[in-house]
Design a protein around this motif. Structure first.
Motif, short mmCIF file in Angstrom:
data_model
loop_
_atom_site.label_atom_id
_atom_site.label_comp_id
_atom_site.label_asym_id
_atom_site.label_seq_id
_atom_site.Cartn_x
_atom_site.Cartn_y
_atom_site.Cartn_z
N ALA A 32 74.31 -17.64 45.03
CA ALA A 32 75.19 -16.63 44.98
C ALA A 32 75.12 -15.89 43.49
O ALA A 32 74.47 -16.82 42.65
CB ALA A 32 76.63 -17.29 45.41
N GLY A 33 76.03 -15.18 43.41
CA GLY A 33 76.17 -14.56 42.25
C GLY A 33 74.96 -13.48 41.58
O GLY A 33 74.42 -13.04 42.45
N VAL A 34 74.51 -13.79 40.44
CA VAL A 34 73.42 -13.07 39.85
C VAL A 34 72.18 -13.38 40.55
O VAL A 34 71.28 -12.42 40.57
CB VAL A 34 73.55 -13.33 38.29
CG1 VAL A 34 72.93 -14.77 38.19
CG2 VAL A 34 72.68 -12.47 37.50
N TYR A 35 72.00 -14.67 40.96
CA TYR A 35 70.54 -14.99 41.55
C TYR A 35 70.69 -14.23 43.12
O TYR A 35 69.29 -14.23 43.38
CB TYR A 35 70.50 -16.44 41.69
CG TYR A 35 70.75 -17.32 40.35
CD1 TYR A 35 69.87 -16.96 39.37
CD2 TYR A 35 71.78 -18.14 40.09
CE1 TYR A 35 69.92 -17.40 38.12
CE2 TYR A 35 72.26 -18.61 38.84
CZ TYR A 35 71.20 -18.31 38.09
OH TYR A 35 71.59 -18.86 36.71
N ALA A 36 71.67 -13.86 43.62
CA ALA A 36 71.46 -13.13 44.98
C ALA A 36 71.60 -11.76 44.90
O ALA A 36 71.56 -11.20 45.85
CB ALA A 36 72.87 -13.74 46.07
N SER A 37 71.82 -11.37 43.63
CA SER A 37 71.93 -9.88 43.59
C SER A 37 70.61 -9.08 43.92
O SER A 37 69.53 -9.48 44.12
CB SER A 37 72.29 -9.42 42.17
OG SER A 37 72.29 -7.96 41.94
N GLU A 39 70.71 -5.63 43.09
CA GLU A 39 70.79 -4.68 42.43
C GLU A 39 69.49 -4.47 41.34
O GLU A 39 69.28 -5.58 40.65
CB GLU A 39 72.04 -4.57 41.37
CG GLU A 39 73.33 -4.48 42.38
CD GLU A 39 73.31 -2.97 43.02
OE1 GLU A 39 72.94 -2.01 42.35
OE2 GLU A 39 73.97 -2.86 44.01
N PRO A 40 68.73 -3.43 41.40
CA PRO A 40 67.48 -3.69 40.42
C PRO A 40 67.87 -3.69 38.81
O PRO A 40 67.20 -4.58 38.37
CB PRO A 40 66.90 -2.18 40.79
CG PRO A 40 67.46 -1.64 42.05
CD PRO A 40 68.88 -2.44 42.19
N ASP A 41 68.92 -3.37 38.64
CA ASP A 41 69.18 -3.46 37.17
C ASP A 41 69.64 -4.97 36.83
O ASP A 41 69.15 -5.34 35.66
CB ASP A 41 70.50 -2.67 36.60
CG ASP A 41 69.96 -0.94 36.70
OD1 ASP A 41 68.81 -0.67 36.55
OD2 ASP A 41 70.84 -0.03 36.69
N ALA A 45 67.56 -7.19 34.40
CA ALA A 45 68.12 -8.04 33.16
C ALA A 45 68.02 -9.56 33.49
O ALA A 45 67.93 -10.25 32.48
CB ALA A 45 69.67 -7.64 33.04
N LEU A 46 68.29 -10.24 34.75
CA LEU A 46 68.09 -11.64 34.93
C LEU A 46 66.67 -11.82 34.46
O LEU A 46 66.53 -13.07 33.93
CB LEU A 46 68.51 -11.73 36.36
CG LEU A 46 68.08 -13.34 36.74
CD1 LEU A 46 69.27 -14.17 36.16
CD2 LEU A 46 68.30 -13.45 38.26
N LYS A 47 65.39 -11.33 35.02
CA LYS A 47 64.35 -11.69 34.56
C LYS A 47 64.04 -11.56 33.07
O LYS A 47 63.33 -12.67 32.52
CB LYS A 47 63.33 -10.79 35.25
CG LYS A 47 63.30 -10.96 36.94
CD LYS A 47 62.05 -9.95 37.21
CE LYS A 47 61.68 -10.27 38.79
NZ LYS A 47 60.73 -9.23 39.35
N GLU A 48 64.54 -10.72 32.39
CA GLU A 48 64.47 -10.83 30.86
C GLU A 48 65.19 -11.87 30.23
O GLU A 48 64.58 -12.36 29.17
CB GLU A 48 64.77 -9.16 30.30
CG GLU A 48 63.99 -8.10 30.59
CD GLU A 48 62.44 -8.34 30.13
OE1 GLU A 48 62.39 -8.67 28.96
OE2 GLU A 48 61.68 -8.10 30.83
N ILE A 83 78.70 -11.26 31.99
CA ILE A 83 79.44 -11.03 33.10
C ILE A 83 78.87 -11.43 34.37
O ILE A 83 79.54 -12.01 35.34
CB ILE A 83 79.97 -9.60 33.00
CG1 ILE A 83 81.11 -9.51 34.32
CG2 ILE A 83 78.81 -8.57 33.52
CD1 ILE A 83 82.26 -10.18 33.86
N GLU A 84 77.55 -11.24 34.63
CA GLU A 84 77.03 -11.57 35.74
C GLU A 84 76.89 -13.06 36.15
O GLU A 84 77.03 -13.75 37.11
CB GLU A 84 75.47 -11.17 35.82
CG GLU A 84 75.50 -9.68 35.93
CD GLU A 84 76.13 -9.07 37.48
OE1 GLU A 84 76.16 -9.72 38.16
OE2 GLU A 84 76.29 -7.72 37.31
#
Length: 275
Positions: A32-37, A39-41, A45-48, A83-84
């Motif tokens: 859940a959360g950032v890992y399930a997003s 959204e391209p942005d 950001a997660l990969k970076e 925040i993510e």
């Protein structure tokens, strides 16, 4: 070339691969959360963030432990306040730390396969180092997350405290303190402190305290309310009480608290009219 340096170069050449493989292997049906997003942005950001993690973590094989963590700390604090990640249950974040740790074990195995001269003992040492330092990273991340959440909670509590005891400035150096809801000992203490501070800062000479929104207060709180009235008197602020319910008046009488030095009105409208 020292073996640690060889491993460092090997991992550095594969940091992007580590990130892409990690992201592709995330089970989005069980997270859940950032890992399930989607959204391209957010994904970018997660990969970076993950890639930056690798750039920091591989320095473990290039620097001493002290310097390694000193440079790693800003990344840890950044993720703890992102925040993510804040909106992602922490057990999912820790699970991804562990998944990344397993990636390092796999890459260590691959590195050893192409360097048959590396002994099992050397591999075991690297394995233990990765295990130990990844656990330390996770621990520091949890600590940073806790500290950040406490900072946010404290700021929110201060805002709530301000809103729960609002001194409203009126004309002619007058002010209004409308109290609403249940008042316990903790809130009563906060009301006393905030009211004295605001009256002093705003040059209020007369304060209207309206209790019509307070259903019940216990004996300790009633006592603190009268402490507030006395403290206001000491700093030159006259008071008018309004909206006192029979239950509150009865509690005050039982405590032997007197209203003789305080103006009392039935309701706020009457108080403001008669002043």
């Amino acid at each position: 070339m020292h073996r640690n340096q060889e491993l460092y170069i090997y991992l550095k050449e594969n940091t992007r691969n580590l990130t892409e493989e990690w992201y592709q292997n995330i089970d989005r049906t069980k997270t859940a959360g950032v890992y399930a997003s989607k959204e391209p942005d957010v994904i970018k950001a997660l990969k970076e963030q993950n890639h930056d993690f690798h750039l920091h973590f591989i320095e473990l094989f290039n620097k001493g432990e002290k310097d390694f963590f000193q440079d790693f700390e800003p990344w840890i604090n950044e993720i703890a306040s992102d925040i993510e990640h804040i909106n992602t249950p922490i057990h999912y974040v820790i699970r991804e730390f562990k998944n990344v740790r397993n990636q390092y074990f796999e890459y260590l195995r691959k590195f050893a396969e192409v360097h048959p001269e590396i002994t099992r003992k050397e591999v075991d040492v690297w394995y233990d180092v990765i295990l130990k330092e990844m656990d330390e990273v996770i621990l520091r991340f949890v600590e940073a997350t806790y500290k950040y959440s406490q900072t946010v909670l404290k700021a929110q509590q201060e805002t709530i405290n301000e809103l729960s005891a609002p001194v409203i400035s009126l004309s002619n150096h007058q002010g209004l303190l409308p109290l609403i809801g249940d008042i316990d000992t903790s809130r009563a203490k906060m009301i006393l402190e905030n009211t004295l501070k605001h009256c002093s800062q705003r040059g209020i000479h007369h304060l209207f305290v309206d209790l019509s929104g307070v259903a019940m207060i216990d004996t300790m709180v009633a006592h603190q309310l009268f402490q507030l009235l006395n403290a206001l008197k000491l700093i030159g602020v006259n008071t008018t009480l309004s909206g006192i319910r029979p239950e509150i008046a009865q509690t005050a009488v039982q405590l032997g608290l007197s209203f003789k030095d305080t103006k009392v009105r039935t309701n706020l409208a009457q108080a403001l009219e008669q002043k």
